[in-house]
Enzyme design. Structure first.
Site, PDB file in Angstrom:
ATOM      1  N   ASP A  77       0.766  -0.952   0.439  1.00 20.81           N
ATOM      2  CA  ASP A  77      -0.017  -0.133  -0.114  1.00 20.81           C
ATOM      3  C   ASP A  77       0.932   1.930  -0.429  1.00 20.81           C
ATOM      4  OD1 ASP A  77      -2.136   2.301   1.570  1.00 20.81           O
ATOM      5  OD2 ASP A  77      -3.706  -0.096   0.503  1.00 20.81           O
ATOM      6  N   ASP A  78       0.197   2.350   0.515  1.00 20.21           N
ATOM      7  CA  ASP A  78       0.998   3.705   0.375  1.00 20.21           C
ATOM      8  C   ASP A  78       2.263   2.913   0.995  1.00 20.21           C
ATOM      9  OD1 ASP A  78       1.516   6.019   0.658  1.00 20.21           O
ATOM     10  OD2 ASP A  78      -0.271   6.948   1.376  1.00 20.21           O
ATOM     11  N   LYS A 153      -3.507  -1.005  -6.779  1.00 16.45           N
ATOM     12  CA  LYS A 153      -4.962  -0.519  -7.104  1.00 16.45           C
ATOM     13  C   LYS A 153      -3.835   1.595  -6.406  1.00 16.45           C
ATOM     14  CE  LYS A 153      -6.157   0.983  -1.071  1.00 16.45           C
ATOM     15  NZ  LYS A 153      -6.205   0.560   0.277  1.00 16.45           N
ATOM     16  N   ASP A 155      -5.081   4.851  -5.595  1.00 14.88           N
ATOM     17  CA  ASP A 155      -5.881   5.652  -4.632  1.00 14.88           C
ATOM     18  C   ASP A 155      -6.435   7.708  -4.911  1.00 14.88           C
ATOM     19  OD1 ASP A 155      -6.983   6.504  -2.064  1.00 14.88           O
ATOM     20  OD2 ASP A 155      -4.978   6.024  -0.945  1.00 14.88           O
ATOM     21  N   SER A 187      -9.735   3.346  -6.350  1.00 13.77           N
ATOM     22  CA  SER A 187     -10.855   3.969  -5.572  1.00 13.77           C
ATOM     23  C   SER A 187     -11.197   5.331  -5.987  1.00 13.77           C
ATOM     24  CB  SER A 187      -9.465   4.448  -3.902  1.00 13.77           C
ATOM     25  OG  SER A 187      -8.565   3.425  -3.911  1.00 13.77           O
ATOM     26  N   ARG A 212     -12.973   1.039  -4.634  1.00 14.08           N
ATOM     27  CA  ARG A 212     -13.286   1.367  -3.252  1.00 14.08           C
ATOM     28  C   ARG A 212     -14.529   2.448  -3.327  1.00 14.08           C
ATOM     29  NH1 ARG A 212     -10.592   1.981   0.710  1.00 14.08           N
ATOM     30  NH2 ARG A 212     -11.928   3.089   1.779  1.00 14.08           N
ATOM     31  N   ASP A 216     -12.047   4.480   4.909  1.00 15.87           N
ATOM     32  CA  ASP A 216     -11.611   3.464   5.190  1.00 15.87           C
ATOM     33  C   ASP A 216     -12.016   2.378   6.546  1.00 15.87           C
ATOM     34  OD1 ASP A 216      -9.680   4.414   3.477  1.00 15.87           O
ATOM     35  OD2 ASP A 216      -8.670   5.287   4.682  1.00 15.87           O
TER      36      ASP A 216
END
Ligand code: GLA
Length: 417
Positions: A77-78, A153, A155, A187, A212, A216
């Site tokens: 992820d990030d 992913k 975002d 997202s 998404r 969150d």
């Protein structure tokens, strides 16, 4: 007329995600909920965002049987980046990822796993790392393909709606253009309120494998409930847009962390399965208790989650006593039923029948309790039965027809009406 056809074909080419991926909801492990942006490798070397963490999780996915049950994505992820290089190419933090992302991809591929990565369609990622502005979309897609990444992913922090409207479809096209099948998690809807008219789900279904659309998840039961509430409130819409290759993503599983009781952990797993949700664990696989492992490795649960029809289920009953019933239609005329208690007192005895749950057919059913494996036989549409549901817990049944009472007439199909 001809021109219209040609134009439509072109639009379809530009916008459709022809990667053939994720015919059933993806399963795997994703770093964010449990490990956040912990970059403190000096003091916390085993829990910081580093290649070591992802290699560890890859090893555990294999050794503890996760991969063989379907949990095959290892997703970053990030907080994996440093600044872009002089050519504008994204670079992994050299201290925490000394061998770079291609090495990590090779490591997970050697174990028959897949690697997911994270980027952000805006100026910066949510935690302030380099973003993928419109001019960087193609370059970043090519970089991920060169690294042999399997999933992205994307975002949406630090972006404007008009840039998202260009950027998300552009990334889909750029990923397709690389020639490498890269699953695409968007997202986008979460940044535009999750609902039409701001969110165009028809477009999303064509360009993203999952999305998404809500807040969150946090490590608490309250957070799980808020997601369940949003998903049920909008279930007509959400059910209609989910299916093989394109899924609603209510966010990660919390099971194995700190915020859920045993009953609540079983409830999250059951409800996510009803929602045909991606099953991304975000927990420390190195210290999982046998109880939590049993929930996450429940074979019948996984079979239901991965049902080939890919129909998202919905809530069909709410009662004044805070009991709710959810149903998901499955292949072979089976169904999954979740009896869910929002009560906070004691186990509740809930009596109902299949006809009260709107089964419109007249078969004899058998039900298998997904958690206890008990089999309940000889259930007809009007048979009254009682389930005992623990507070903030579930009873989950896999129900399948045994005999068709209407032979030789054609079988009636279950319908939502
Ligand atoms: C957003 C996303 C989360 C996570 C963080 C990372 O909040 O919704 O899932 O990726 O950013 O900073």
């Amino acid at each position: 007329m001809k021109l219209t056809v040609v134009l439509l074909a072109l639009v379809a080419q530009v916008f459709s995600l022809e990667n053939g991926l994720m015919r059933t909801p993806p399963m795997g492990w994703l770093a964010w909920e449990r490990y956040r942006c912990n970059i403190n490798c000096k003091e916390d070397p085993y829990n910081c965002i580093s290649e070591q963490l992802f290699m560890d999780m890859a090893d555990w996915l294999v050794e503890d049987g996760w991969r063989d049950l379907g949990y095959d994505y290892v997703n970053i992820d990030d907080c994996w980046m440093t600044e872009r290089d002089k050519n504008g190419v994204l670079v992994a933090d050299p201290e925490r990822f000394p061998h770079g992302i291609k090495y990590l991809a090779d490591y997970v591929h050697a174990r028959s796993l897949k690697l997911g990565i994270y980027a952000d369609m805006g100026k910066k990622t949510c935690m302030g790392y380099p973003g993928t502005t419109l001019d960087k979309v193609e370059l970043d897609a090519e970089t991920f393909a060169n690294w042999t990444v399997d999933m992205l992913k994307l975002d949406g922090c630090y972006s404007f709606a008009k840039d998202r409207a260009k950027g998300y479809p552009a990334m889909s096209a750029a990923l397709n253009a690389t020639g490498r099948p890269i699953a695409y998690s968007c997202s986008w809807p979460a940044y535009d309120g999750g609902l039409p008219p701001e969110v165009n789900y028809t477009l999303l279904m064509n360009i993203c494998n999952l999305w998404r659309n809500y807040d969150d998840i946090q490590d608490s039961w309250q957070s799980v409930l808020s997601i369940v509430d949003w998903y049920t409130k909008n279930q007509d819409l959400l059910q209609s847009v989910a299916g093989p290759g394109h899924w609603n993503d209510p966010d990660m599983l919390l099971i194995g962390n700190y915020g859920l009781s045993f009953e609540q952990a079983k409830a999250q797993m059951a409800l996510w399965t009803i929602f045909a949700a991606p099953l991304f664990m975000s927990t420390d696989l190195r210290v999982m208790t046998p109880q939590n492992k049993d929930i996450l490795q429940n074979k019948l649960m996984i079979k239901i989650n991965q049902d080939p029809l890919g129909i998202q289920g919905r809530r069909v009953v709410t009662t004044e006593d805070d009991i709710e019933v959810f149903i998901r239609p499955l292949s072979k005329e089976a169904r999954a039923i979740v009896f869910f208690s929002r009560r906070t007192d004691m186990p509740y005895r809930y009596t109902t029948s299949f006809s009260a749950l709107n089964f419109t057919d007249t078969m004899v059913y058998e039900a298998e309790d997904v958690y206890t494996e008990n089999i309940i036989s000889g259930l007809k549409a009007d048979t009254q039965f009682t389930v005992v549901i623990n507070p903030s817990g579930v009873v989950m049944w896999y129900v399948y027809p045994i005999v068709n009472l209407q032979v030789p007439q054609a079988k009636k199909k279950f319908s939502w009406s």
